[in-house]
Design an enzyme around this catalytic site. Structure first.
Site, PDB file in Angstrom:
ATOM      1  N   TYR A  95      37.091  47.914  46.616  1.00 14.59           N
ATOM      2  CA  TYR A  95      36.687  46.671  47.279  1.00 14.59           C
ATOM      3  C   TYR A  95      35.894  47.021  48.546  1.00 14.59           C
ATOM      4  O   TYR A  95      36.129  48.070  49.147  1.00 14.59           O
ATOM      5  CB  TYR A  95      37.950  45.861  47.636  1.00 14.59           C
ATOM      6  CG  TYR A  95      37.703  44.392  47.874  1.00 14.59           C
ATOM      7  CD1 TYR A  95      37.264  43.582  46.849  1.00 14.59           C
ATOM      8  CD2 TYR A  95      37.920  43.826  49.126  1.00 14.59           C
ATOM      9  CE1 TYR A  95      37.034  42.224  47.062  1.00 14.59           C
ATOM     10  CE2 TYR A  95      37.698  42.473  49.340  1.00 14.59           C
ATOM     11  CZ  TYR A  95      37.254  41.678  48.311  1.00 14.59           C
ATOM     12  OH  TYR A  95      37.037  40.345  48.523  1.00 14.59           O
ATOM     13  N   TYR A 286      30.210  34.408  43.200  1.00 14.06           N
ATOM     14  CA  TYR A 286      31.311  34.725  44.119  1.00 14.06           C
ATOM     15  C   TYR A 286      32.268  35.751  43.528  1.00 14.06           C
ATOM     16  O   TYR A 286      33.156  36.257  44.204  1.00 14.06           O
ATOM     17  CB  TYR A 286      32.078  33.444  44.526  1.00 14.06           C
ATOM     18  CG  TYR A 286      32.847  32.825  43.384  1.00 14.06           C
ATOM     19  CD1 TYR A 286      32.270  31.864  42.564  1.00 14.06           C
ATOM     20  CD2 TYR A 286      34.145  33.238  43.098  1.00 14.06           C
ATOM     21  CE1 TYR A 286      32.961  31.316  41.500  1.00 14.06           C
ATOM     22  CE2 TYR A 286      34.849  32.695  42.038  1.00 14.06           C
ATOM     23  CZ  TYR A 286      34.250  31.742  41.237  1.00 14.06           C
ATOM     24  OH  TYR A 286      34.951  31.217  40.175  1.00 14.06           O
TER      25      TYR A 286
HETATM   26  N1  NAP Z   1      33.716  35.612  46.973  1.00 13.11           N
HETATM   27  C1  NAP Z   1      34.876  35.158  47.393  1.00 13.11           C
HETATM   28  O1  NAP Z   1      35.063  34.789  48.548  1.00 13.11           O
HETATM   29  C2  NAP Z   1      35.998  35.066  46.406  1.00 13.11           C
HETATM   30  C3  NAP Z   1      37.124  34.310  46.687  1.00 13.11           C
HETATM   31  C4  NAP Z   1      38.115  34.211  45.712  1.00 13.11           C
HETATM   32  C5  NAP Z   1      37.993  34.919  44.534  1.00 13.11           C
HETATM   33  N2  NAP Z   1      36.896  35.693  44.337  1.00 13.11           N
HETATM   34  C6  NAP Z   1      36.688  36.454  43.111  1.00 13.11           C
HETATM   35  O2  NAP Z   1      36.692  35.528  42.055  1.00 13.11           O
HETATM   36  C7  NAP Z   1      37.198  36.157  40.904  1.00 13.11           C
HETATM   37  C8  NAP Z   1      38.345  35.297  40.369  1.00 13.11           C
HETATM   38  O3  NAP Z   1      39.421  35.314  41.278  1.00 13.11           O
HETATM   39  P1  NAP Z   1      40.737  34.458  40.942  1.00 13.11           P
HETATM   40  O4  NAP Z   1      41.784  34.749  41.940  1.00 13.11           O
HETATM   41  O5  NAP Z   1      40.323  33.073  40.723  1.00 13.11           O
HETATM   42  O6  NAP Z   1      41.102  35.171  39.563  1.00 13.11           O
HETATM   43  P2  NAP Z   1      42.224  34.900  38.495  1.00 13.11           P
HETATM   44  O7  NAP Z   1      42.916  33.621  38.752  1.00 13.11           O
HETATM   45  O8  NAP Z   1      43.033  36.142  38.388  1.00 13.11           O
HETATM   46  O9  NAP Z   1      41.366  34.753  37.169  1.00 13.11           O
HETATM   47  C9  NAP Z   1      40.566  35.770  36.681  1.00 13.11           C
HETATM   48  C10 NAP Z   1      39.531  35.125  35.786  1.00 13.11           C
HETATM   49  O10 NAP Z   1      38.569  36.079  35.393  1.00 13.11           O
HETATM   50  C11 NAP Z   1      38.368  35.980  33.985  1.00 13.11           C
HETATM   51  N3  NAP Z   1      37.955  37.286  33.489  1.00 13.11           N
HETATM   52  C12 NAP Z   1      38.596  38.455  33.624  1.00 13.11           C
HETATM   53  N4  NAP Z   1      37.881  39.454  33.069  1.00 13.11           N
HETATM   54  C13 NAP Z   1      36.769  38.869  32.556  1.00 13.11           C
HETATM   55  C14 NAP Z   1      35.642  39.363  31.842  1.00 13.11           C
HETATM   56  N5  NAP Z   1      35.517  40.668  31.555  1.00 13.11           N
HETATM   57  N6  NAP Z   1      34.689  38.485  31.455  1.00 13.11           N
HETATM   58  C15 NAP Z   1      34.815  37.174  31.745  1.00 13.11           C
HETATM   59  N7  NAP Z   1      35.854  36.645  32.422  1.00 13.11           N
HETATM   60  C16 NAP Z   1      36.829  37.495  32.826  1.00 13.11           C
HETATM   61  C17 NAP Z   1      39.701  35.531  33.451  1.00 13.11           C
HETATM   62  O11 NAP Z   1      39.504  34.939  32.210  1.00 13.11           O
HETATM   63  P3  NAP Z   1      40.441  35.208  30.918  1.00 13.11           P
HETATM   64  O12 NAP Z   1      41.537  34.198  31.000  1.00 13.11           O
HETATM   65  O13 NAP Z   1      39.478  34.971  29.819  1.00 13.11           O
HETATM   66  O14 NAP Z   1      40.937  36.616  31.000  1.00 13.11           O
HETATM   67  C18 NAP Z   1      40.101  34.514  34.517  1.00 13.11           C
HETATM   68  O15 NAP Z   1      39.438  33.302  34.300  1.00 13.11           O
HETATM   69  C19 NAP Z   1      37.580  37.553  41.311  1.00 13.11           C
HETATM   70  O16 NAP Z   1      36.491  38.413  41.048  1.00 13.11           O
HETATM   71  C20 NAP Z   1      37.795  37.431  42.798  1.00 13.11           C
HETATM   72  O17 NAP Z   1      37.647  38.645  43.481  1.00 13.11           O
HETATM   73  C21 NAP Z   1      35.903  35.776  45.240  1.00 13.11           C
END
Ligand code: NAP
Length: 382
Positions: A95, A286
């Site tokens: 990260y 994001y």
């Molecule tokens: N930029 C920011 O400020 C910010 C803030 C919050 C989160 N984020 C990022 O947003 C993302 C999601 O976070 P979260 O906490 O919401 O995650 P989460 O609840 O753990 O969910 C993960 C999601 O990613 C999908 N996924 C996993 N591997 C994948 C792949 N290879 N191809 C397509 N989809 C995939 C999963 O789908 P399945 O059910 O199909 O496995 C699920 O919908 C992370 O990358 C996190 O770091 C960024």
């Protein structure tokens, strides 16, 4: 969205370009971590890692020492903390922000104030607090933190909502508010719609009268997932394969083409979402769950050429950076938290689908958090 913003007294914020690009890898400010070798009945426990690596291999449950309470410090009993993808990436060392080692895992969670130093004015015992920034190390039963590292939240919201408030709902709120001026009836398209962020996007958009087109990966229990997302207020749920089909045009008979696309995945999924975006629309990246670059058709022989013929905008968003840029904008931060808490109290914003896991079972939770198609946020009960 403007209605929700007005209610929250937030002027639509135009994201200023960051003054300095975030360092490729920076270190976060954390509370001091000291471990105790001897097991003591009252010693706080924490999930500690001393080196980077695969979480199930490097994270260990240890007794921690709580430092003496300083004048500006707050003694917090943690209640619950989720396992988010960024927590996993920090442990893996991949990260852009890394905690100095040894580190307690976890960047999000809620705790109850036990005791405050004599110069702490804004918090008192019994208050609920969440991290004000990344790197607090929330996977612990108790800790002493400087007051400035904490944010007070109301204690009349469900504990699981408070534990998952500071990252995903705030991200969903900002990406809906800051990039396009959306009005009721407009639409948004997003991938990984079942993620924590995705679920918050669906609910905040619904509360603002904005329609959502939600893309998920296909899976054996797809109908169950579709039903769950529709229950949250999704207008359309499609799989990544369906997104590429000509039948998508039927959706746009009842729903306008989106002005905003929210990308959590990368790779081909972004190309497919861009195809449906309105000219001059914006795609905000994001997350990068597929670990593949964003792909945009630019060459002129591709009819949907996104850049040349439709002038789409590509933007990025990072909540950590937003918090830093708004560190002095207390009113803006409070307004966002108030708006989210109002939605929670009104039953319009719920905690993500989750599995509550006792701290001792952390290994199972860490492993589950990294598996595909689980669709359930792992939340450690502390
Ligand atoms: N930029 C920011 O400020 C910010 C803030 C919050 C989160 N984020 C990022 O947003 C993302 C999601 O976070 P979260 O906490 O919401 O995650 P989460 O609840 O753990 O969910 C993960 C999601 O990613 C999908 N996924 C996993 N591997 C994948 C792949 N290879 N191809 C397509 N989809 C995939 C999963 O789908 P399945 O059910 O199909 O496995 C699920 O919908 C992370 O990358 C996190 O770091 C960024």
């Amino acid at each position: 969205m403007q209605r929700l913003l007005r209610r929250a007294r937030i002027p639509p914020v135009r994201t200023a370009p960051a003054r300095t690009a975030p360092a490729r890898t920076a270190t976060v400010r954390t509370a001091t971590v000291r471990t105790r070798s001897a097991a003591a009945g009252t010693a706080p426990l924490g999930l500690l890692y001393e080196r980077h690596g695969e979480p199930a291999a490097v994270v260990q449950l240890k007794n921690l020492e709580v430092p003496k309470l300083g004048d500006c410090d707050v003694h917090v009993k943690m209640l619950a903390a989720p396992i988010n993808p960024a927590d996993i990436n920090m442990i893996q060392g991949t990260y852009p922000l890394l905690s100095p080692l040894p580190a307690v895992g976890g960047n999000e969670g809620v705790g109850e104030v036990q005791e405050v130093g004599r110069r702490v004015a804004a918090l008192k015992p019994g208050d609920w607090v969440i991290p004000a920034d990344s790197g607090l190390g929330t996977w612990r039963t108790r800790g002493v933190f400087p007051e400035e590292m904490l944010l007070k939240v109301p204690s009349d919201i469900p504990v699981l909502c408070a534990a998952t408030l500071s990252v995903n709902p705030c991200t969903a709120f900002r990406v809906l508010a800051d990039f396009e001026s959306l009005a009721p009836g407009d639409s948004v398209i997003q991938n990984a719609a079942n993620s924590g962020v995705g679920q918050a996007v669906i609910q905040i958009a619904r509360a603002s009268g904005i329609k959502t087109i939600n893309v998920v990966r296909d899976r054996p229990d797809l109908p169950k997932l579709v039903e769950r997302l529709m229950g949250l207020g999704a207008d359309h749920v499609v799989t990544e394969e369906m997104l590429r089909k000509p039948e998508m045009k039927y959706i746009f008979k009842s729903t306008p083409r989106p002005r905003l696309a929210l990308n959590c995945v990368g790779g081909k999924s972004t190309t497919d979402m861009l195809r449906h975006l309105q000219p001059k629309g914006t795609m905000v990246t994001y997350g990068g769950m597929a670990k593949q670059p964003v792909m945009v058709p630019v060459v002129s022989h591709i009819p949907q050429s996104a850049f040349i013929f439709r002038d789409v905008r590509l933007r990025g968003f990072w909540m950590t950076q937003w918090r830093r840029e708004h560190a002095q904008d207390r009113e803006g931060v409070v307004a966002m938290m108030d708006a989210l808490c109002q939605l929670i109290r009104g039953g319009q914003l719920t905690a993500p689908a989750c599995t509550e896991v006792p701290l001792q079972d952390y290994r199972t939770a860490l492993e589950a958090s990294m598996k595909p198609f689980v669709s359930s946020k792992q939340i450690l009960l502390l």
